[in-house]
Every structure is written in structure tokens, then in C-alpha cells.
Scaffold this active site. Structure first.
Site, PDB file in Angstrom:
ATOM      1  N   GLY A   9      39.559 -20.974  34.838  1.00  0.00           N
ATOM      2  CA  GLY A   9      40.326 -21.600  33.767  1.00  0.00           C
ATOM      3  C   GLY A   9      41.782 -21.790  34.133  1.00  0.00           C
ATOM      4  N   GLY A  59      41.285 -16.830  36.689  1.00  0.00           N
ATOM      5  CA  GLY A  59      40.152 -17.413  37.406  1.00  0.00           C
ATOM      6  C   GLY A  59      40.070 -18.923  37.371  1.00  0.00           C
ATOM      7  N   SER A  84      43.239 -17.902  30.943  1.00  0.00           N
ATOM      8  CA  SER A  84      44.199 -16.885  31.367  1.00  0.00           C
ATOM      9  C   SER A  84      43.975 -16.376  32.779  1.00  0.00           C
ATOM     10  CB  SER A  84      44.163 -15.695  30.395  1.00  0.00           C
ATOM     11  OG  SER A  84      42.890 -15.057  30.435  1.00  0.00           O
ATOM     12  N   SER A 124      26.312 -22.970  35.745  1.00  0.00           N
ATOM     13  CA  SER A 124      26.068 -22.265  36.995  1.00  0.00           C
ATOM     14  C   SER A 124      24.867 -22.858  37.721  1.00  0.00           C
ATOM     15  CB  SER A 124      25.794 -20.791  36.681  1.00  0.00           C
ATOM     16  OG  SER A 124      25.155 -20.144  37.753  1.00  0.00           O
ATOM     17  N   TYR A 144      22.358 -14.251  31.486  1.00  0.00           N
ATOM     18  CA  TYR A 144      23.421 -15.231  31.758  1.00  0.00           C
ATOM     19  C   TYR A 144      22.854 -16.649  31.851  1.00  0.00           C
ATOM     20  CZ  TYR A 144      27.162 -17.570  34.377  1.00  0.00           C
ATOM     21  OH  TYR A 144      28.128 -18.453  34.800  1.00  0.00           O
ATOM     22  N   THR A 150      39.324 -23.490  27.756  1.00  0.00           N
ATOM     23  CA  THR A 150      39.036 -22.154  27.239  1.00  0.00           C
ATOM     24  C   THR A 150      38.909 -21.180  28.409  1.00  0.00           C
ATOM     25  OG1 THR A 150      36.624 -22.390  27.242  1.00  0.00           O
ATOM     26  CG2 THR A 150      37.803 -23.212  25.307  1.00  0.00           C
TER      27      THR A 150
END
Length: 660
Positions: free
Chosen positions: A390, A388, A386, A515, A528, A383
Site C-alpha cells: 500500500g 508494504g 501505511s 494473490s 486466505y 487501503t
């Protein structure tokens, strides 16, 4: 008069044969057809003396060792020393295989030695023949062996019993300790015995600073000897006159404990050492439980067994941790001392063992090959594919032979990545969908399952981040809500949609990209971190529920990565961050090793700090909150042209990739 050697192309055998060539007599090696390349390599290694080596095709499990009648006739009366090293050295091997090779093979070797009218039959046994004798086992002892319930221990003892009872030729028995690599080169040919713990030591080194104290205990006795010592001792003791029908312990006279040895290896690896003592009864009780048949294991032992499997330690090897036996080597040591043959101190060569393991045994399969073995032919969904992280993960998976599916909102960027992957010849499918939208997400899942039937690997990578102090969000609850929608709910929704097919197929792997900010409680990332912490909690719970159904869950805690997500914080422009390819390396490493958590070292240190000194973590976070203000995009002061203070720059360099 020559030599006959079984197991001559094996680890100990190669070193012994090389020494025997110094006597200038022919050496006949029993060689299975599949071992012919190893024989030819041994001939080359012996240089000019390689001409003394003669391969005789045969097999331990065949009567007469499978030698041709002509070979037997030719050898009859010409063999002064028959060395029987051929055996299955594996604590985890099946009982039937051990009995076939170790017992039947020894029986056939004894019979052949008698037929050839051999001068002396030399059995290379093992300290395993003592079983788990509670105390000091001498070279005269044999029947006193105890607790031979492990098939390997039992077959080594019973093979020695065959020699003592049935061998009509003069015989000698040698019991080496646990044989490790060469004391000068460190060379070893397989993972065995103490080597099973090397991976765990490496794992600790990679995630914890060397100075962190670890829990540990003395453990049981462990007797290690390098292969060059064993070969030299065998060669010498076999030729000393007047010692037939005797047993020799090729062991280290110094009594070492498991904890001491592991700490020596940890020192060689620059890893943390065990310095916090634990109650020895805990390990003894667990070791006893894990030696029971699998069907009788209690819950605690089953948990420990799964832990051992996860770090690559076979269950029978746990018996080494509380091994109760020490070995007296008075007879062998007296004869070897006269020849100047001594066991080198482990302190002098432990680093060589580690160095060889890390450079050769552990690294013998390149990471790209290990990834291919883990993902080739599997359906892998990434997921946020498109751009970075991924995109970088999708590229690596495609190169490794996976059938890649990528999904993202931006159709134009998605199509560019799809074309990039397709140009390499990869099998790739792309779906434009907003996973934060429940209806769109469900439509995407329906299409994926209709088109592919299932997904083997799910990388929950799609997400977004907001770096903003809490005091700037009093009127911005929507910041928290939108992060939960994509970072938590979207990932959980996709996971729930794919789990039934994974379970039906008997396995799968779900990787949740998180993270190190979650582990370090990074300031200005409350929204986040909370969304990622929720995803981690879901993954941890799911890990326990699906472990017995073949589905693994891994959390990967990444440092800051230079992607579009961090671009609004201009402060990061001058900081050293991970690149997407480096982040993808961590995700793909998780797909290969399948841990519960894979974290950068700073993240693990932050987690450890939170556990043992939370006040220190609060103090560090408080200072970083003051040093690194909100970005201009988040309502902070103008950053264009601004430079961080010298103190802030130093901290950023020291804490590379940390959420500041």
C-alpha cells in the site's frame, strides 16, 4: 525536369523521396505548415542530396492544393512525374474525413497536375481499392471491386476512379499491399493494420509459457509488404517507359493466411503459437457481424466488440481476419524481377518488425509517463497504505500526480507515510480507521466523501494472511472469519460506499489486490485464498454490471511479497520473493492498462493447469504441502536456524513468489 510529391513526409513518401534524390533532379514536396519539422528531418536524412528537396506550403483539401500562384507559375512545364501519395490511411477514420482527404485531395491533385502540364501522374492507391472481392483480383480489374461498405475501402476505390475518368495527363496506378516496417531496420511510424495485434501477442507472451498451445485458425488472406520494397518498386516502375494507363500490384506473390502471419510474429516475440484448430465458420460469422453498423450488432457481436476495444484492436481491423481477396501481380513482378527488386520473405524480417515495435512504438512512452496520463489529478484511495504494498503504491501514485488518500489502522505508521508523501509535494490525506469494523468503516467513508466528494481510483489493498494447514484449524474457525472480515467484507463495504459517486461522475476504476495462491490453489492458505477468491468473484460480477456505466474492475494476482504479513514464516527468509516496489509496479500497470485481471506468469499457468489438467495441480500441491511445513507461529516445528532441504530450495527458486 523534376518531381512533385504529395505525402512526401509520410511513411511511404519519405522512403520514396530518398530514392528519387538519386536521379539528381529537384523534388518539390507539398508540406502543410504543421509538417515543416518532418520536412526538415527528411532533408537531414538525405545528407548532401537534401539540397534537391524544396518545400511548397499547401494542403490537399484546398483548390490547387493551396499552392501560391507564383509557385504554380514557376513549376509549370517543369514536372516530369507527379506522385500523389497524400491520403488518410486509417481503417477507423470518420467517413467525412476520408472523403475530404482521399477524394477531394485526389481531385485537387489531378487538377494541379493538369495545370502544371505534368509528364505523368502517379497515384499510390492501395489493395483496399478491390474492396472485399471474393477471389483473385488482377491488375486489370477495377470495376469488379465488391463490398466497399467500409469508408476507407470506398474512398480508395473512388479516388482511383477519379484518376481513370478525369486525369488528362498520362497516369499510372500502384496498389501496395499492407505496408509494414522496413525489412532491414524494422522501422515503422505508427500502429496500423497488423500492428494492432502486436499488443495482444505481447500480452500472451507475458502470461503464458511459450510451449502452451493456443486455439487458432487459418483466417483470411493477408498481403504484407515492407516499406523499402514499396519505395523501390515505385521508383523503378515510374521510370519504365511505355506503361502509362496501367495498374501495378505492389504485393507479395505468396499467399499467406492471418494465422500463419500471427504465428510468425509470435515466434519473433517468443510467445505461444496458435496450434489448436477452430472452426473457420465461427470467425467468418463474427467478422461479418462486426462489419454491421453498431446499432444493429447482436449481443455476441457487442461482446466481441468490447473485447477488441479492451485489447486495443479497432473494430474495422477485424475485417482483416477473414479478408477474402488475393492479388495477382504478374505485370509488376515481371518488370521488378528484371531490376532485381523482390519482396523479401516475411520469415526473414518478422523479428525486425517485432523488435522495432517493442523497443520504439510500444515503449515510446515510459511507464511513468503512462501512469501520469492515467492518474494525474484523480483522487486515488489506497487501503492498507501505511506499509508494504500500500505504501509503495501510494508513493507511485503521488509521484504521478494523483491526489492520494491512504487509510490504515496504525495511526503512527500512517502519519509517517503521510509525511513522506507530503515531503514530495504531493496532495495526500490520511485517515486512521479499522476497515474491518463496520461502524468505523462507515465513518471513514462519510469523512472521505465529505472531504473529497468522490474517489476516482480505489485500490483495495488492505488485508492479512494466515499460513496454516487445515488440520491445524479444526478449532480455529475464527481464522476464517477474521480473514473474511478484512479481505472480503471490508473491501466490499468500501467499494459499495464509493460506487454511487463513481457512477454519477461517469467512471472509475476499482483494483482488488489478490494473490496467485487463488489461481494455484496453494496449500496451507485455505482461509486466505477463500477470502480473496470471494473478493475476486465480487469483482468479476461487478465488472459485468458496471461496464456500461464506465467503472472498471481489475483483479491483480500478486506472488508472495516480502512484507510484514509474511514475516512469521521464517522459511521465506531464504526464498526469493517480490519486493513491495515490484508489487506496486504490477498494481500501477493495472491502472494504466485496465485489464480484467493482471496476474504473474505462474498464477496464469496455475489457472491454465486447473482448467486443462487439474490432476497435475493436485499432485504439485500435495508435494509442496509435504515439503514446506507450517511455520512455528502457526504451530509447526521450530524454524530458528532451520534450513530448507535442497529439493525445497530448488522448488522455491523455480517457483519464485509462489505460495508454498
Amino acid at each position: 525536369m523534376g518531381y512533385f510529391v504529395t505525402g512526401g513526409t509520410g511513411f511511404i513518401g519519405r522512403h520514396l523521396v530518398a530514392r528519387l534524390t538519386a536521379h539528381g533532379e529537384p523534388i518539390y514536396l507539398l508540406v502543410r505548415p504543421g509538417s515543416r519539422p518532418r520536412f526538415e528531418r527528411l532533408v537531414r536524412d538525405c545528407d548532401d542530396r537534401g539540397r534537391l528537396l524544396v518545400a511548397l506550403e499547401g494542403d490537399l483539401t484546398h483548390e490547387g492544393l493551396g499552392l501560391a500562384p507564383a509557385d504554380r507559375a514557376r513549376l509549370r512545364g517543369t514536372v516530369a512525374h507527379f506522385f500523389h501519395l497524400g491520403a488518410l490511411y486509417d481503417l477507423s477514420a470518420e467517413a467525412a474525413d476520408l472523403e475530404r482527404v482521399n477524394l477531394l485531395g485526389t481531385r485537387h491533385a489531378i487538377a494541379l497536375a493538369d495545370d502544371l502540364r505534368t509528364g505523368c501522374f502517379h497515384l499510390v492507391s492501395s489493395i483496399a481499392a478491390a474492396g472485399r472481392y471474393p477471389g483473385r483480383f488482377t491488375e486489370e480489374m477495377f470495376e469488379e471491386a465488391r463490398d466497399l461498405d467500409n469508408p476507407y475501402l470506398r474512398t480508395k476505390h473512388d479516388a482511383e476512379a477519379l484518376v481513370r475518368a478525369d486525369c488528362r495527363r498520362p497516369w499510372r496506378v500502384y496498389r501496395p499491399g499492407m505496408v509494414v516496417g522496413h525489412s532491414v531496420t524494422g522501422a515503422m511510424d505508427k500502429i496500423d493494420g497488423p500492428y494492432y495485434f502486436f499488443e495482444a501477442i505481447r500480452g500472451l507472451r507475458d502470461v503464458l509459457p511459450r510451449w502452451v498451445p493456443l486455439p487458432g485458425l487459418a483466417g483470411g488472406h493477408i498481403n504484407l509488404v515492407p516499406v523499402d520494397f514499396v519505395a523501390a518498386a515505385l521508383d523503378h516502375l515510374a521510370h519504365v517507359p511505355d506503361h502509362d494507363r496501367e495498374c501495378f500490384h505492389l504485393t507479395d506473390a505468396r499467399d499467406r493466411r492471418v494465422g500463419e502471419v500471427l504465428n510468425l510474429l509470435a515466434t519473433a516475440a517468443h510467445a505461444p503459437m496458435m496450434s489448436v484448430p477452430l472452426d473457420a465458420r465461427t470467425l467468418t460469422a463474427l467478422g461479418s457481424a462486426l462489419r454491421l453498423p453498431s446499432a444493429t450488432l447482436g449481443p455476441l457481436a457487442r461482446v466481441a466488440q468490447r473485447l477488441l476495444a479492451d485489447i486495443g484492436i479497432p473494430r474495422p481491423v477485424l475485417g482483416l481476419l477473414d479478408y477474402p481477396t488475393t492479388f495477382d501481380n504478374t505485370r509488376a513482378r515481371r518488370l521488378l524481377d528484371e531490376a532485381g527488386i523482390r519482396v523479401p520473405p516475411l520469415e526473414d524480417y518478422a523479428w525486425r518488425l517485432w523488435d522495432y515495435w517493442e523497443r520504439q512504438l510500444h515503449a515510446q512512452l515510459p511507464r511513468s509517463a503512462r501512469l501520469r496520463r492515467a492518474v494525474a489529478g484523480k483522487v486515488a484511495l489506497v487501503t492498507g497504505g501505511s506499509s508494504g504494498i500500500g505504501r509503495a503504491v501510494a508513493l507511485q501514485l503521488a509521484a504521478a500526480g494523483a491526489r492520494v488518500i491512504i487509510v490504515a489502522r496504525d495511526r503512527e505508521r500512517l502519519e509517517l507515510v503521510r509525511g513522506e508523501l507530503a515531503a514530495t509535494g504531493a496532495q495526500v490525506s490520511a485517515y486512521a480507521s479499522d476497515l474491518a469494523d463496520p461502524e468505523a468503516s462507515q465513518g471513514f467513508l462519510t469523512s472521505v466523501l465529505a472531504d473529497h466528494g468522490h474517489v476516482d481510483i480505489l485500490v483495495n489493498n488492505a488485508g492479512r494472511s494466515i499460513r496454516r494447514g487445515i488440520d491445524a484449524t479444526y478449532q480455529r474457525l475464527h481464522d476464517y472469519e477474521r480473514l473474511m472480515r478484512i479481505n472480503y467484507f471490508a473491501a466490499v463495504r468500501v467499494t459499495l460506499g464509493l460506487l454511487p459517486a463513481m457512477v454519477a461522475r461517469g467512471g472509475g476504476h476499482v483494483v482488488c489486490v489478490s494473490s496467485i495462491g487463488v489461481l494455484t490453489n496453494a496449500t496451507r492458505f485455505a482461509a486466505y485464498n477463500a477470502s480473496k477468491a470471494a473478493l475476486e468473484a465480487f469483482a468479476r460480477c461487478a465488472s459485468g454490471e458496471y461496464a456500461d456505466r464506465g467503472v472498471r474492475f481489475t483483479v491483480v494476482n500478486l506472488p508472495l511479497v516480502r512484507t510484514r504479513m509474511v514475516a512469521p514464516t521464517k522459511l521465506y527468509d531464504g526464498f526469493a520473493l517480490l519486493e513491495p516496489d515490484q508489487a506496486a509496479d504490477m498494481v500501477c500497470e493495472a491502472l494504466v492498462t485496465r485489464p480484467e485481471r493482471l496476474a504473474a506468469g505462474l498464477g496464469t499457468l496455475g489457472q491454465l493447469t486447473e482448467a486443462i489438467a487439474p490432476w497435475l495441480g493436485r499432485a504439485i500441491n500435495s508435494e509442496s504441502f509435504a515439503l514446506f511445513p507450517d511455520s512455528e507461529a502457526a504451530g509447526g516445528p521450530p524454524q530458528r536456524g532451520a534450513r530448507p532441504s535442497a529439493e525445497a530450495a530448488a522448488i522455491a527458486a523455480l517457483a519464485k513468489g509462489m505460495h508454498l
